[in-house]
Write a protein that holds these residues in place. Structure first.
Motif, PDB file in Angstrom:
ATOM      1  N   GLU A  13      10.536 -16.830  33.000  1.00 20.04           N
ATOM      2  CA  GLU A  13      10.965 -17.271  32.159  1.00 20.04           C
ATOM      3  C   GLU A  13       9.135 -17.590  31.157  1.00 20.04           C
ATOM      4  OE1 GLU A  13      14.003 -18.914  30.127  1.00 20.04           O
ATOM      5  OE2 GLU A  13      15.587 -18.154  30.780  1.00 20.04           O
ATOM      6  N   PRO A  14       7.913 -16.733  30.613  1.00 18.42           N
ATOM      7  CA  PRO A  14       6.735 -17.648  30.697  1.00 18.42           C
ATOM      8  C   PRO A  14       6.894 -18.700  29.631  1.00 18.42           C
ATOM      9  CG  PRO A  14       6.926 -14.806  30.661  1.00 18.42           C
ATOM     10  CD  PRO A  14       8.825 -15.476  30.704  1.00 18.42           C
ATOM     11  N   GLU A  15       7.784 -18.602  28.708  1.00 20.49           N
ATOM     12  CA  GLU A  15       8.011 -19.914  27.672  1.00 20.49           C
ATOM     13  C   GLU A  15       7.848 -20.521  28.725  1.00 20.49           C
ATOM     14  OE1 GLU A  15       7.213 -20.474  25.369  1.00 20.49           O
ATOM     15  OE2 GLU A  15       6.193 -18.017  25.172  1.00 20.49           O
ATOM     16  N   ARG A  16       9.050 -21.261  29.333  1.00 16.87           N
ATOM     17  CA  ARG A  16       9.406 -21.974  31.204  1.00 16.87           C
ATOM     18  C   ARG A  16       8.353 -22.685  30.932  1.00 16.87           C
ATOM     19  NH1 ARG A  16      12.505 -22.016  36.369  1.00 16.87           N
ATOM     20  NH2 ARG A  16      12.510 -24.383  36.971  1.00 16.87           N
ATOM     21  N   ARG A  18       4.547 -22.576  29.959  1.00 12.58           N
ATOM     22  CA  ARG A  18       3.730 -22.188  29.123  1.00 12.58           C
ATOM     23  C   ARG A  18       3.317 -22.996  29.126  1.00 12.58           C
ATOM     24  NH1 ARG A  18       1.676 -18.188  26.002  1.00 12.58           N
ATOM     25  NH2 ARG A  18       3.930 -17.166  26.357  1.00 12.58           N
ATOM     26  N   SER A  75      -6.833 -19.223  25.339  1.00 16.23           N
ATOM     27  CA  SER A  75      -5.799 -19.604  25.026  1.00 16.23           C
ATOM     28  C   SER A  75      -5.156 -20.776  24.748  1.00 16.23           C
ATOM     29  CB  SER A  75      -4.850 -19.774  26.626  1.00 16.23           C
ATOM     30  OG  SER A  75      -5.451 -19.613  27.844  1.00 16.23           O
ATOM     31  N   HIS A 168      -0.322 -19.844  33.880  1.00 13.19           N
ATOM     32  CA  HIS A 168      -0.898 -18.739  33.568  1.00 13.19           C
ATOM     33  C   HIS A 168      -1.123 -17.848  33.577  1.00 13.19           C
ATOM     34  CE1 HIS A 168      -4.995 -20.278  35.263  1.00 13.19           C
ATOM     35  NE2 HIS A 168      -5.405 -19.056  35.543  1.00 13.19           N
TER      36      HIS A 168
END
Length: 270
Positions: A13-16, A18, A75, A168
């Motif tokens: 899960e990218p949000e985890r 980020r 970013s 990233h």
């Protein structure tokens, strides 16, 4: 003979991740030597780690004299970095033509020393993943030769100096092809590349090369420590920017810029 490493892709899960900094404890296995990584039983390599046979003192000397300032990437990541090679048009900033990186004007000799490393990287890329390299050549063929480093597959790159980068994905490159990262280290412990999706950490050594699809694989640099005042960790990443296909020839770009300057001046005094 390179060690063959079998890996399984673990969806993340990218949000985890980020904004989080990389940590070897986030993965189950560390790789300390040259290898070819195959994911989910695929025959094509998904990543390659090499240690260069040849020392590159000219490149290291160029890296040591380049001036770096801390900047923020798009970013939001803070880094000490410099770009090299070529950049596309950025009309929202008034950059209406493609151009060389500022480093090429500031220190042409250092820029040339770094740009020449593209040949070292391409040789390994072509040898170890010939099918993808051929596809990369075909993909980037829409970009004029004069906007490619040495006329090869890479248009541009970035130099990172002592950067501990959070997790990233790379952005802005042609999809489905490899980015290629050279690493130079001295008096430095740590600074490994962690890839949670592959459940692997790569212990990148001095004069090493790591090749993979940085747009598709989440990655980050683990903490590191410089053990002497002259210690350093540089990474040089070579890539192909997708927007470079929009570049006209350099001569046409100069003529276009002159016409637009003339038009602006006319409007100003009208």
């Amino acid at each position: 003979m390179l060690l063959r490493v079998e890996a399984k892709r673990h969806p993340v899960e990218p949000e985890r991740f980020r904004g989080a900094y990389a940590d070897e404890r986030h993965v189950g296995r560390a790789i300390a030597g040259p290898c070819v990584v195959h994911v989910d039983g695929g025959e094509r390599p998904s990543a390659v780690y090499l240690e260069l046979d040849e020392r590159l003192p000219e490149a290291v000397a160029a890296l040591r004299r380049i001036r770096f300032a801390e900047t923020a990437r798009t970013s939001g990541m803070r880094s000490r970095s410099r770009t090299f090679g070529y950049a596309p048009k950025l009309t929202v900033r008034g950059e209406e033509t493609c151009r060389s990186a500022k480093l090429a004007q500031e220190d042409p000799a250092a820029h040339e020393a770094i740009a020449r490393l593209a040949a070292v990287v391409e040789e390994a890329y072509q040898q170890l993943n010939p099918e993808l390299y051929a596809e990369h050549e075909q993909t980037v063929a829409k970009v004029l030769d004069e906007w490619r480093l040495g006329g090869g597959v890479f248009t541009s790159g970035i130099i990172n100096r002592n950067n501990k980068l959070p997790y990233h994905y790379d952005r802005g490159n042609f999809p489905g092809v490899w980015s290629n990262m050279l690493v130079f280290k001295q008096a430095c412990t740590g600074g490994d590349l962690v890839c949670p999706e592959l459940d692997l950490c790569f212990r990148l050594g001095d004069h090493s090369l790591f090749m993979f699809d940085g747009q598709a694989i989440l990655h980050g640099v683990s903490p590191f420590r410089l053990t002497r005042p002259d210690g350093y960790r540089y990474s040089i990443v070579f890539y192909s920017l997708q927007q470079m296909w929009r570049c006209e020839t350099k001569a046409e770009g100069v003529a276009l810029a002159q016409r637009r300057r003339t038009e602006r001046e006319r409007r100003r005094f009208a």
